[in-house]
Design a protein around this motif. Structure first.
Motif, PDB file in Angstrom:
ATOM      1  N   GLY A 201       0.812  -1.216   0.000  1.00 51.08           N
ATOM      2  CA  GLY A 201       0.000   0.000   0.000  1.00 51.08           C
ATOM      3  C   GLY A 201       0.842   1.260   0.000  1.00 51.08           C
ATOM      4  O   GLY A 201       0.407   2.312  -0.478  1.00 51.08           O
ATOM      5  N   SER A 202       2.065   1.149   0.520  1.00 54.44           N
ATOM      6  CA  SER A 202       2.903   2.343   0.620  1.00 54.44           C
ATOM      7  C   SER A 202       3.366   2.833  -0.744  1.00 54.44           C
ATOM      8  O   SER A 202       3.891   3.926  -0.872  1.00 54.44           O
ATOM      9  N   PHE A 203       3.172   1.995  -1.778  1.00 52.06           N
ATOM     10  CA  PHE A 203       3.614   2.407  -3.104  1.00 52.06           C
ATOM     11  C   PHE A 203       2.536   3.183  -3.845  1.00 52.06           C
ATOM     12  O   PHE A 203       2.756   3.644  -4.946  1.00 52.06           O
ATOM     13  N   PHE A 204       1.369   3.278  -3.244  1.00 52.61           N
ATOM     14  CA  PHE A 204       0.302   4.004  -3.918  1.00 52.61           C
ATOM     15  C   PHE A 204       0.486   5.495  -3.694  1.00 52.61           C
ATOM     16  O   PHE A 204       0.762   5.934  -2.584  1.00 52.61           O
ATOM     17  N   ALA A 205       0.326   6.257  -4.787  1.00 53.32           N
ATOM     18  CA  ALA A 205       0.510   7.702  -4.683  1.00 53.32           C
ATOM     19  C   ALA A 205      -0.515   8.273  -3.708  1.00 53.32           C
ATOM     20  O   ALA A 205      -0.217   9.171  -2.936  1.00 53.32           O
ATOM     21  N   ARG A 206      -1.721   7.694  -3.770  1.00 51.81           N
ATOM     22  CA  ARG A 206      -2.749   8.124  -2.828  1.00 51.81           C
ATOM     23  C   ARG A 206      -3.174   6.907  -2.031  1.00 51.81           C
ATOM     24  O   ARG A 206      -3.656   5.936  -2.586  1.00 51.81           O
ATOM     25  N   ARG A 207      -2.977   6.988  -0.741  1.00 49.88           N
ATOM     26  CA  ARG A 207      -3.242   5.860   0.138  1.00 49.88           C
ATOM     27  C   ARG A 207      -4.683   5.370  -0.010  1.00 49.88           C
ATOM     28  O   ARG A 207      -4.971   4.190   0.059  1.00 49.88           O
ATOM     29  N   GLU A 208      -5.608   6.316  -0.227  1.00 45.11           N
ATOM     30  CA  GLU A 208      -7.024   5.926  -0.298  1.00 45.11           C
ATOM     31  C   GLU A 208      -7.282   5.035  -1.521  1.00 45.11           C
ATOM     32  O   GLU A 208      -8.207   4.225  -1.518  1.00 45.11           O
ATOM     33  N   ASP A 209      -6.455   5.188  -2.563  1.00 48.52           N
ATOM     34  CA  ASP A 209      -6.575   4.305  -3.728  1.00 48.52           C
ATOM     35  C   ASP A 209      -6.421   2.852  -3.294  1.00 48.52           C
ATOM     36  O   ASP A 209      -7.177   1.974  -3.689  1.00 48.52           O
ATOM     37  N   TRP A 210      -5.395   2.640  -2.486  1.00 47.92           N
ATOM     38  CA  TRP A 210      -5.104   1.282  -2.005  1.00 47.92           C
ATOM     39  C   TRP A 210      -6.246   0.747  -1.153  1.00 47.92           C
ATOM     40  O   TRP A 210      -6.699  -0.373  -1.316  1.00 47.92           O
ATOM     41  N   ASP A 211      -6.752   1.595  -0.268  1.00 43.12           N
ATOM     42  CA  ASP A 211      -7.834   1.148   0.607  1.00 43.12           C
ATOM     43  C   ASP A 211      -9.066   0.780  -0.206  1.00 43.12           C
ATOM     44  O   ASP A 211      -9.711  -0.236   0.035  1.00 43.12           O
ATOM     45  N   ARG A 212      -9.346   1.621  -1.217  1.00 43.60           N
ATOM     46  CA  ARG A 212     -10.519   1.369  -2.036  1.00 43.60           C
ATOM     47  C   ARG A 212     -10.339   0.060  -2.823  1.00 43.60           C
ATOM     48  O   ARG A 212     -11.233  -0.760  -2.919  1.00 43.60           O
ATOM     49  N   LEU A 213      -9.132  -0.089  -3.367  1.00 38.94           N
ATOM     50  CA  LEU A 213      -8.818  -1.280  -4.165  1.00 38.94           C
ATOM     51  C   LEU A 213      -8.983  -2.543  -3.317  1.00 38.94           C
ATOM     52  O   LEU A 213      -9.587  -3.527  -3.730  1.00 38.94           O
ATOM     53  N   ARG A 214      -8.448  -2.481  -2.117  1.00 41.74           N
ATOM     54  CA  ARG A 214      -8.515  -3.641  -1.218  1.00 41.74           C
ATOM     55  C   ARG A 214      -9.953  -4.037  -0.950  1.00 41.74           C
ATOM     56  O   ARG A 214     -10.330  -5.192  -0.988  1.00 41.74           O
ATOM     57  N   GLU A 215     -10.747  -3.005  -0.698  1.00 39.03           N
ATOM     58  CA  GLU A 215     -12.153  -3.245  -0.422  1.00 39.03           C
ATOM     59  C   GLU A 215     -12.826  -3.939  -1.601  1.00 39.03           C
ATOM     60  O   GLU A 215     -13.579  -4.882  -1.431  1.00 39.03           O
ATOM     61  N   ARG A 216     -12.497  -3.420  -2.796  1.00 36.23           N
ATOM     62  CA  ARG A 216     -13.125  -3.988  -3.993  1.00 36.23           C
ATOM     63  C   ARG A 216     -12.716  -5.446  -4.181  1.00 36.23           C
ATOM     64  O   ARG A 216     -13.532  -6.291  -4.537  1.00 36.23           O
ATOM     65  N   ILE A 217     -11.438  -5.722  -3.959  1.00 35.82           N
ATOM     66  CA  ILE A 217     -10.976  -7.109  -4.145  1.00 35.82           C
ATOM     67  C   ILE A 217     -11.656  -8.018  -3.127  1.00 35.82           C
ATOM     68  O   ILE A 217     -12.124  -9.109  -3.451  1.00 35.82           O
ATOM     69  N   LEU A 218     -11.734  -7.562  -1.912  1.00 29.55           N
ATOM     70  CA  LEU A 218     -12.338  -8.390  -0.862  1.00 29.55           C
ATOM     71  C   LEU A 218     -13.807  -8.636  -1.161  1.00 29.55           C
ATOM     72  O   LEU A 218     -14.343  -9.691  -0.873  1.00 29.55           O
ATOM     73  N   ARG A 219     -14.440  -7.655  -1.783  1.00 29.36           N
ATOM     74  CA  ARG A 219     -15.860  -7.787  -2.056  1.00 29.36           C
ATOM     75  C   ARG A 219     -16.116  -8.644  -3.293  1.00 29.36           C
ATOM     76  O   ARG A 219     -16.902  -9.571  -3.269  1.00 29.36           O
ATOM     77  N   ASP A 220     -15.408  -8.315  -4.397  1.00 28.07           N
ATOM     78  CA  ASP A 220     -15.697  -8.966  -5.683  1.00 28.07           C
ATOM     79  C   ASP A 220     -14.758 -10.116  -5.990  1.00 28.07           C
ATOM     80  O   ASP A 220     -14.938 -10.801  -6.977  1.00 28.07           O
ATOM     81  N   CYS A 221     -13.716 -10.291  -5.210  1.00 30.85           N
ATOM     82  CA  CYS A 221     -12.698 -11.321  -5.426  1.00 30.85           C
ATOM     83  C   CYS A 221     -11.778 -10.987  -6.596  1.00 30.85           C
ATOM     84  O   CYS A 221     -10.824 -11.705  -6.843  1.00 30.85           O
ATOM     85  N   TYR A 222     -12.096  -9.962  -7.342  1.00 29.67           N
ATOM     86  CA  TYR A 222     -11.168  -9.569  -8.409  1.00 29.67           C
ATOM     87  C   TYR A 222     -11.363  -8.109  -8.753  1.00 29.67           C
ATOM     88  O   TYR A 222     -12.387  -7.517  -8.438  1.00 29.67           O
ATOM     89  N   VAL A 223     -10.350  -7.560  -9.406  1.00 30.20           N
ATOM     90  CA  VAL A 223     -10.428  -6.201  -9.929  1.00 30.20           C
ATOM     91  C   VAL A 223      -9.688  -6.251 -11.239  1.00 30.20           C
ATOM     92  O   VAL A 223      -8.617  -6.841 -11.319  1.00 30.20           O
ATOM     93  N   SER A 224     -10.287  -5.701 -12.298  1.00 29.67           N
ATOM     94  CA  SER A 224      -9.526  -5.731 -13.532  1.00 29.67           C
ATOM     95  C   SER A 224      -9.357  -4.333 -14.084  1.00 29.67           C
ATOM     96  O   SER A 224     -10.270  -3.506 -14.028  1.00 29.67           O
ATOM     97  N   ASP A 225      -8.149  -4.076 -14.583  1.00 30.61           N
ATOM     98  CA  ASP A 225      -7.812  -2.843 -15.284  1.00 30.61           C
ATOM     99  C   ASP A 225      -8.150  -1.579 -14.508  1.00 30.61           C
ATOM    100  O   ASP A 225      -8.845  -0.703 -15.000  1.00 30.61           O
ATOM    101  N   ALA A 226      -7.653  -1.537 -13.283  1.00 28.02           N
ATOM    102  CA  ALA A 226      -7.806  -0.305 -12.527  1.00 28.02           C
ATOM    103  C   ALA A 226      -6.591   0.574 -12.827  1.00 28.02           C
ATOM    104  O   ALA A 226      -5.470   0.082 -12.842  1.00 28.02           O
ATOM    105  N   GLU A 227      -6.842   1.866 -13.057  1.00 29.56           N
ATOM    106  CA  GLU A 227      -5.715   2.758 -13.335  1.00 29.56           C
ATOM    107  C   GLU A 227      -5.354   3.485 -12.062  1.00 29.56           C
ATOM    108  O   GLU A 227      -6.182   4.188 -11.487  1.00 29.56           O
TER     109      GLU A 227
END
Ligand code: ATP
Ligand code: MG
Lengths: 508, 165
Positions: A201-227
Motif C-alpha cells: 500500500g505504501s507504493f500508492f501515490a494516494r493511500r485511499e486508492d489502495w484502501d478502495r482497491l482492497r475493499e473492492r478485491i475483498l468484495r468482488d474477489c477480483y479487480v480488472s484494469d484499474a488505473e
C-alpha cells in the motif's frame, strides 16, 4: 422256452467284482486329484462321490456275491439274515451319492465365489505391495512433476515484463517478480521470507486508492484494469494498469491477492503528446489564417510608414513617431512570420547542410551575449552525425530559440551544453540543449509549446519561440522533447530523422 | 445365470415327479400282493429314483457349464448317463421281481436254474431276464468314472479363473 439263469449269475459275480475293483481305483484317483489342488472343493466332491460309490459297490458287490454263493451253497437262511443289511446299506449309499451330487451345484457356486474373492484379495494385495514398493518412486516422480510445473510458472513469473506480486490482505508483499522490483525500485536482496519487503500500500501515490482497491478485491474477489498511480521507492511516479484476484488460503486463514501490474506511463505520455500535437495543429491552422490576413495590411502599413519617413526630416517629433510605428509594425511582421512558419505555411528551402555548422553559426552570434552574463557554452558533438537535408535558416532559428530560452532561464552565471548524438540503429540525430537554469514547473510543461504561452514579462517574451520551433522541427519530420527539474535545469532535445543514406558522410 | 436356478428348479421338480411316478405305479400293482413289510422296497426304489435324478442334474449341470468340452468331464457325463440307465433298469427289475404272474423258476438256488415264462409273458420275461444283468450298465458307469478321474489327473485340469456361474 426256458431262459437259463447262469448268465445272470455270471454277470452278477463278475460285475460285482469289477465294481469293487474300479470303485477302489476311483477312490485312489480322487485322492490323487485332491492332493493336486487341495483348495478345490470340486475335487473334494469327486472324492466324496467316489467314496460313496465305493461303499455302494462294496456293499452291493459283496452282498450279491455272498447271496449267489450262499444260495448256491444251499444256505439261503444266512442270506435271508444278511439281506436286509445289504439292501439298507445299498439304499443309504444311493442317497448319499444323490445328496452329494445335488449339493455339487451349490458347492461349485460357492467355490467360484471364493475364487473370485481370492482373486480380488490377491489383486488388492499385489496393488498394496506395488504401492509399498513404489511409493518412494511415485513420490519422487510426483515431486519432479511438481518441480517441473513450478519451474514453468516460475519462469513466467521471472520473465514477465509486467509486475506480478503476491500480497496478503494486510498489504504485506509476500513475493514480487523482478519486473515488479524494478518498477517499484525494490532492491533485489529483500525477500518476502523475512518479511523485509515493504508494505504494498505504501507504493500508492494516494493511500485511499489502495484502501478502495482492497475493499473492492475483498468484495468482488477480483479487480480488472484499474488505473492507479504508484510511487516507486526512488520517488518516480508510475502510471499503472492493475488487475488483481484474491484467493483464500486455508493454511494461512487469510486472503491472498495476486496482482498483475502494467506500467502505462509511457503510453500515457504518448497520449499526452498526441493530444498536444493535436492542439498545436489546430492552433496553428487558426494562427495561419489570421497571420495570412494580417500580413498584407501590415505590409501596406509598413510601406506607407516608410514613405512618410522618407519625406520627413530627421529629428522632428513626427519623424520619431513614424519610426516608432515602423518599429512596431516590423515587430508585428516578425510575429506574423513566426506564426506562419509555425503553421508551416511559409515556404521552406531545404538543402544538404551540416547540422554542426548550423549550430556553430548560432553559437558564434550569441557567444558574446552569453559571455556578458558569465554563461559558459560547452559543446559535445558526435562526429558520426551525417549531413542532413534541412532548411538552414529555420533550423538556425530553432537553435537560437532554444539557446535564448536557456540563457533567459539561467539569468546570470551558469552553463549551457549542446550535445549531438547519432543513433545509427534508429537512423536519427538527437541534439540536446541543456542548461542549469530555473527549470520548468511540472504544471507548465504541457503548455510551453502553446503559442503565446510565456512566463516572462511583457516585452521580454511573446511565447512564440517554442511553438515556432516545434512547427519547424515537425516540418523536418522531427520532434522536440523536454525534460526539466525545477531548480536544476532543463534539457530540450531535438530529434531529427536521417532520411537518405546518401547523406551519411560525417560533417563537422 | 440369473434365470438358471428357476429353470433348473422346475426341471428338478419335474424329474422328482417322474421318479415318484415310477415308485407309485408299482404300488398300485402290488396293492393286490400280500407283502408283509413293503417299506424297505419303497425306500430302496425311492433311493434309486433320487440317485437317478441327481445324476440327471449332474449331466444337465455339466452340459450347462460347457465342461463336457473337456474329455475328463465328458467321461463323467457318460458315467452319469450309465448310472441313470442302470437306475432305470434296476427299478424296473425290482418292480418285476415281486410279480408271480410272469414266469416260473426252476431249480432255484442251483447253477441249473432257469426261467419259464407264462404264455403271453415272453417279452416281459425277456426284459426281466436282460434287466437282471444290470452290471452291464453299472460297470461301464464306474469305468467311465474311473476314466474321467484319470483324464482329469492326466491333463492336470484347472478350472477357468473366473466362471460366470
Ligand atoms: N530552457 C528553459 N528553462 C526554463 N524555462 C523555459 C526554457 N525554455 C522555455 N521555457 C519556458 O517556456 C516558455 C515558453 O517559451 P517560448 O520560447 O515559447 O516563449 P518565450 O521564451 O517566453 O518568448 P519568446 O521566445 O517568444 O521570446 C517560457 O516562457 C519559459 O517559461
Ligand atoms: Mg523563448
Amino acid at each position: 422256452m426256458q431262459l437259463p439263469f447262469w448268465p445272470v449269475l455270471l454277470v452278477d459275480l463278475l460285475g460285482s467284482a469289477l465294481m469293487i475293483v474300479f470303485s477302489i481305483l476311483c477312490v485312489r484317483l480322487s485322492f490323487q486329484l485332491r492332493s493336486q489342488d487341495r483348495e478345490n472343493v470340486v475335487w473334494t466332491y469327486l472324492l466324496m462321490v467316489s467314496h460313496a460309490l465305493t461303499a455302494f459297490a462294496v456293499s452291493r458287490g459283496v452282498g450279491h456275491i455272498a447271496k449267489e454263493l450262499l444260495i448256491l451253497g444251499d444256505r439261503p437262511d444266512i442270506w435271508a439274515a444278511l439281506r436286509p443289511y445289504s439292501g439298507s446299506i445299498n439304499t443309504i449309499t444311493f442317497c448319499v451319492v444323490g445328496a452329494v451330487t445335488l449339493f455339487f451345484e451349490r458347492i461349485w457356486r460357492v467355490y467360484q465365489q471364493v475364487l473370485r474373492d481370492k482373486e480380488a484379495l490377491q489383486e488388492a494385495h499385489e496393488k498394496l505391495l506395488f504401492m509399498n514398493k513404489h511409493l518412494e518412486d511415485l513420490v519422487l516422480e510426483r515431486t519432479q512433476e511438481l518441480a517441473r510445473s513450478e519451474g514453468k510458472y516460475r519462469r513466467i513469473f521471472e520473465v514477465s515484463r509486467d509486475m506480478i506480486a503476491v500480497v496478503d490482505a494486510g498489504g504485506t508483499l509476500l513475493d514480487i517478480n523482478p519486473a515488479g522490483r524494478e518498477m517499484l525500485g525494490i532492491p533485489h536482496h529483500l525477500t518476502g521470507r523475512e518479511s523485509a519487503l515493504p508494505d504494498f500500500g505504501s507504493f500508492f501515490a494516494r493511500r485511499e486508492d489502495w484502501d478502495r482497491l482492497r475493499e473492492r478485491i475483498l468484495r468482488d474477489c477480483y479487480v480488472s484494469d484499474a488505473e492507479v498511480d504508484l510511487v516507486a521507492a526512488d520517488g518516480r511516479e508510475v502510471n499503472v494498469l492493475l488487475s488483481a484476484a484474491s484467493e483464500c488460503e486455508v493454511s494461512r486463514k487469510t486472503e491472498i491477492f495476486h496482482f498483475v501490474v502494467k506500467d502505462i506511463s509511457q503510453r500515457k505520455a504518448m497520449q499526452q503528446q498526441l493530444l498536444q500535437a493535436d492542439k498545436l495543429a489546430s492552433i496553428g491552422q487558426l494562427a495561419a489564417g489570421i497571420a495570412h490576413e494580417i500580413n498584407n495590411p501590415l505590409g501596406i502599413i509598413l510601406g506607407y510608414t516608410q514613405l512618410l519617413i522618407r519625406e520627413e526630416p530627421e529629428g522632428t517629433e513626427r519623424y520619431e513617431d513614424l519610426k516608432t510605428i515602423e518599429r512596431h509594425s516590423r515587430t508585428c511582421k516578425t510575429i506574423v512570420e513566426d506564426l506562419l512558419s509555425f503553421s508551416r505555411r511559409a515556404h521552406t528551402k531545404k538543402e544538404t547542410a551540416s547540422l554542426h555548422e548550423t549550430i556553430e553559426e548560432v553559437l558564434s552570434v550569441v557567444r558574446h551575449n552569453l559571455e556578458l552574463d558569465q554563461i559558459q557554452v560547452e559543446k559535445d558533438f558526435d562526429p558520426a552525425v551525417p549531413l542532413l537535408v534541412l532548411d538552414k535558416d529555420k533550423m538556425r532559428q530553432v537553435f537560437m530559440n532554444l539557446i535564448m530560452n536557456a540563457k533567459q532561464a539561467i539569468g546570470k552565471d551558469g552553463w549551457i551544453r549542446v550535445e549531438t548524438r547519432f543513433d545509427p540503429g534508429r537512423r536519427q540525430i538527437r541534439v540536446a540543449v541543456r542548461d542549469n537554469g530555473c527549470g520548468i514547473k511540472p504544471g507548465d510543461l504541457p503548455r510551453i509549446f502553446d503559442p503565446f504561452f510565456t512566463t516572462k514579462g511583457t516585452g521580454e517574451g511573446t511565447g512564440l519561440g517554442l511553438s515556432v520551433s516545434y512547427g519547424i522541427v515537425k516540418n523536418h519530420a522531427g520532434d522536440i522533447l523536454v525534460e526539466s527539474q525545477v531548480g536544476e535545469g532543463s534539457t530540450f532535445t531535438v530529434v531529427l530523422p536521417v532520411e537518405n543514406e546518401d547523406e551519411e558522410n560525417a560533417g563537422t | 445365470m440369473k434365470k438358471g436356478p428357476t429353470i433348473f428348479g422346475r426341471r428338478k421338480r419335474f424329474a422328482l415327479f417322474l421318479g415318484l411316478l415310477l415308485v407309485v405305479v408299482p404300488r398300485a400293482v402290488w396293492a393286490t400282493q400280500v407283502h408283509a413289510e413293503p417299506e424297505g422296497l419303497y425306500a430302496h426304489q425311492l433311493a434309486h429314483a433320487f440317485f437317478l435324478v441327481s445324476m440327471g442334474i449332474l449331466v444337465y449341470w455339466l452340459r450347462e457349464r460347457h465342461l463336457t468340452q473337456h474329455r475328463g468331464w465328458r467321461y463323467l457325463q457318460y458315467a452319469a448317463i450309465f448310472f441313470i440307465l442302470w437306475n432305470l433298469d434296476t427299478m424296473f427289475v425290482h418292480h418285476l421281481e415281486g410279480r408271480e404272474d410272469l414266469f416260473l423258476t426252476f431249480s432255484k438256488g442251483t447253477l441249473q436254474a432257469a426261467l419259464q415264462p407264462f404264455p403271453g409273458r415272453e417279452w416281459l420275461t425277456w426284459a426281466f431276464y436282460l434287466g437282471k444283468m444290470d452290471h452291464l450298465l453299472c460297470v461301464p458307469a464306474i469305468l467311465f468314472l474311473y476314466l474321467s478321474l484319470r483324464e482329469l489327473i492326466r491333463t492336470g485340469y484347472r478350472f477357468p479363473r473366473s466362471e460366470n456361474g
